[in-house]
Scaffold this motif. Sequence first.
Motif, short mmCIF file in Angstrom:
data_model
loop_
_atom_site.label_atom_id
_atom_site.label_comp_id
_atom_site.label_asym_id
_atom_site.label_seq_id
_atom_site.Cartn_x
_atom_site.Cartn_y
_atom_site.Cartn_z
N PHE A 40 0.88 -1.29 0.02
CA PHE A 40 -0.05 0.03 -0.19
C PHE A 40 0.86 1.37 0.03
O PHE A 40 0.67 2.33 -0.66
N ASP A 41 1.98 1.32 0.74
CA ASP A 41 2.76 2.39 0.81
C ASP A 41 3.63 2.59 -0.47
O ASP A 41 3.84 3.76 -0.83
N GLY A 42 3.57 1.46 -1.15
CA GLY A 42 4.33 1.69 -2.55
C GLY A 42 3.48 2.52 -3.79
O GLY A 42 3.73 3.08 -4.43
N LEU A 43 2.15 1.97 -3.37
CA LEU A 43 1.17 2.55 -4.33
C LEU A 43 1.16 3.99 -4.07
O LEU A 43 0.82 5.01 -4.87
N LEU A 44 0.86 4.54 -2.70
CA LEU A 44 0.82 6.15 -2.59
C LEU A 44 2.19 6.56 -3.01
O LEU A 44 2.01 7.86 -3.46
N GLU A 45 3.39 5.97 -2.54
CA GLU A 45 4.60 6.56 -3.16
C GLU A 45 4.56 6.93 -4.62
O GLU A 45 4.84 7.92 -5.24
N LEU A 46 4.06 5.75 -5.49
CA LEU A 46 3.93 6.19 -7.13
C LEU A 46 3.14 7.05 -7.28
O LEU A 46 3.26 7.78 -8.43
N THR A 47 1.99 7.05 -6.69
CA THR A 47 0.96 7.96 -6.93
C THR A 47 1.16 9.53 -6.84
O THR A 47 0.81 10.39 -7.51
N VAL A 48 2.01 9.91 -5.90
CA VAL A 48 2.44 11.34 -5.55
C VAL A 48 4.06 11.57 -6.21
O VAL A 48 4.46 12.63 -5.96
N ALA A 49 4.51 10.61 -7.01
CA ALA A 49 5.73 11.07 -7.76
C ALA A 49 5.62 12.17 -8.54
O ALA A 49 4.56 12.48 -9.12
N PRO A 50 6.62 12.95 -8.81
CA PRO A 50 6.68 14.19 -9.44
C PRO A 50 6.15 13.79 -11.08
O PRO A 50 6.55 12.93 -11.66
N PRO A 51 5.09 14.56 -11.51
CA PRO A 51 4.78 14.45 -12.89
C PRO A 51 5.85 14.76 -13.90
O PRO A 51 6.85 15.37 -13.84
N GLN A 52 5.65 13.90 -15.22
CA GLN A 52 6.59 14.17 -16.27
C GLN A 52 6.28 15.29 -17.10
O GLN A 52 7.08 15.81 -17.84
N GLY A 53 5.07 15.75 -16.74
CA GLY A 53 4.79 16.93 -17.73
C GLY A 53 3.68 17.71 -17.05
O GLY A 53 3.73 18.19 -15.97
N ALA A 54 2.36 17.61 -17.48
CA ALA A 54 1.15 18.08 -17.09
C ALA A 54 0.86 17.19 -15.75
O ALA A 54 1.04 16.24 -15.74
N VAL A 55 0.21 18.08 -14.72
CA VAL A 55 -0.38 17.43 -13.73
C VAL A 55 -1.53 16.56 -14.04
O VAL A 55 -2.34 17.05 -14.46
N PRO A 56 -1.28 15.37 -13.22
CA PRO A 56 -2.30 14.33 -13.97
C PRO A 56 -3.81 14.85 -12.85
O PRO A 56 -3.81 15.38 -11.88
N ASP A 57 -4.84 14.53 -13.62
CA ASP A 57 -6.15 14.71 -13.10
C ASP A 57 -6.77 13.60 -12.41
O ASP A 57 -7.66 13.51 -11.71
N LEU A 58 -6.28 12.29 -12.66
CA LEU A 58 -6.55 11.29 -12.25
C LEU A 58 -5.38 10.03 -11.89
O LEU A 58 -4.66 9.87 -12.90
N ALA A 59 -5.49 9.48 -10.93
CA ALA A 59 -4.32 8.23 -10.77
C ALA A 59 -5.29 7.04 -10.89
O ALA A 59 -6.43 6.99 -10.31
N ILE A 60 -4.68 6.08 -11.64
CA ILE A 60 -5.49 4.85 -11.59
C ILE A 60 -4.59 3.67 -11.27
O ILE A 60 -3.37 3.35 -11.58
N TRP A 61 -5.08 2.84 -10.22
CA TRP A 61 -4.45 1.69 -9.67
C TRP A 61 -5.22 0.53 -10.23
O TRP A 61 -6.36 0.39 -10.74
N PRO A 62 -4.50 -0.63 -10.51
CA PRO A 62 -4.89 -1.97 -11.05
C PRO A 62 -6.13 -2.61 -10.29
O PRO A 62 -6.39 -2.13 -9.11
N GLU A 63 -6.31 -3.81 -10.84
CA GLU A 63 -7.30 -4.46 -10.07
C GLU A 63 -6.98 -5.08 -8.92
O GLU A 63 -5.73 -5.44 -8.41
N THR A 64 -8.20 -4.95 -7.78
CA THR A 64 -7.72 -5.49 -6.42
C THR A 64 -6.40 -4.74 -5.82
O THR A 64 -5.67 -5.83 -5.23
N ALA A 65 -5.70 -3.61 -6.23
CA ALA A 65 -4.76 -2.99 -5.87
C ALA A 65 -4.66 -2.99 -4.30
O ALA A 65 -3.42 -3.07 -3.78
N VAL A 66 -5.61 -2.44 -3.62
CA VAL A 66 -5.67 -2.29 -2.21
C VAL A 66 -5.93 -3.42 -1.37
O VAL A 66 -6.69 -4.33 -1.63
#
Length: 505
Positions: A241-267
């Motif tokens: 779970f901490d890894g998913l949170l870390e990836l979600t808030v990583a600095p954007p490559q360009g434009a700031v994302p409007d939505l982060a998407i995690w895979p099936e049964t990720a939580v």
Amino acid sequence: MGLRRWLWPGRGPAALAFGLGAVVALGQVPFGVQVLALPALCGLLHLLSREAAPRAFALALIAGAGHFALALNWIVNPFFVDPWVHGWMAPFAVVLLAFGLGLFWAGAAALAAALTAPGRLRLLALVTALALADLLRGHVFTGFPWALFGHIPLDTPAEQLGALVGGYGMGAVVLALAALPLAWPRAGTVGALAAIAAVLVWGHARQGLEAAPPPGGVVRLVQPAVVQSLKWDPDEARATFDGLLELTVAPPQGAVPDLAIWPETAVPFLLAEGEGAALAMGSLGLPVAAGYQRVEGERAWNSLALFGLGGSIGQSYDKIHLVPFGEYIPFGDLAFRLFGLRAFAAQQGFGYTAGEEARLVDFGPGLGPARVLICYEAIFPGEVGTPDRPGWLLQVTNDAWFGTLTGPYQHFALARLRAIEQGLPLVRVANTGISAVVTATGQLAPDTAGVPARMGMGARGTVDAALPGALPPPPYARSGDLPLLLMLLAGLAFAALRARAGKRP
């Protein structure tokens, strides 16, 4: 002797049929050797078209076993997640699946032989019966439309035919092209080659079709690459779970994302709105669409929901088409109601409960409504459409079960085919890959850095990409498979009636 006549055509013919079926499988993703698969299919049709019904049944069964054993070799991988417990089942799974699916080929070949004599009418009956068998296989016993004849053109420009006739229709085209040289050796061969060339040229041109202007939103695909053997390990849940949170808030490559998407049964936890993990997900600064297990009482659903500020749980979708024996036991709830047998009942907490409605999920300004597909729901072409057309398709999946050699690549190719059939962009987020953003013609879209928006097998990270625009609904999206079904039934009936008329004194 009668049973042996049906099931064993002899060592040499059996080896030939098995080998031809396996070479036909080389046309499937990721092998992509269509230059061998199509001549092998021609040879297989020739072999089957000369035989009486019992021998045609046996040869087609063995050919189907060779085809599906190679094309679906990934079926052994789930049994090796815990090899000491389940590994012994793997050989049985391969044999049972290969011969079980081979029965569809066998029934088609026997039907064609029973209705017609060898010749052009037999070829017509065989082509239509095999195409009908693929269509049937996609629907009976909850359906399994994987490794169809129509999947041979995938990963080539010819896959654009899916926009016109869908995956099943492409199968009928492939079978017809393989039969033409047998019906008319010289003219049929030239005609088949010319048709293939024309489709490739047309498909290449269609790949560049200009879609509607993109809606403007940017999505972040989060691929955590959690090994399947550790995915449900309670000792690893917090790190996952901490890894998913870390990836979600990583600095954007360009434009700031409007939505982060995690895979099936990720939580890896059970969630309660406004508490615990949901609260942590709602504090990331952007909405998160995540696969999770939704639980109410004794029931559980394989779901995706939109998590927002304060740990709120917004719109959601429950998976409708569950994997039999993997996510639920068929007739388990009925056995509980009739006999009180709890061990297989989803309503008693044994397996998932199927969702009830294929509703759209609205992901807000810049993104809009999407048709959510969870895992292998994306392999069913007839289940993608909804009364209100979405702006895009979203597939979340965990393909760690499929290994790394063939299964994940085939699953990705089938999801891309849905994008082509519907004329809609696709966002695909997988636990261990392949995650990608795909245009409405099935091509990889660019990410915000200008490179293809794709993460391969085993990669851990994120991809940010602008959501592509949609195309107008292609012919297949408007008509579905009904015209094909009627055409195939008419072709089979025509062959049977002409053959019967030819027998009259």
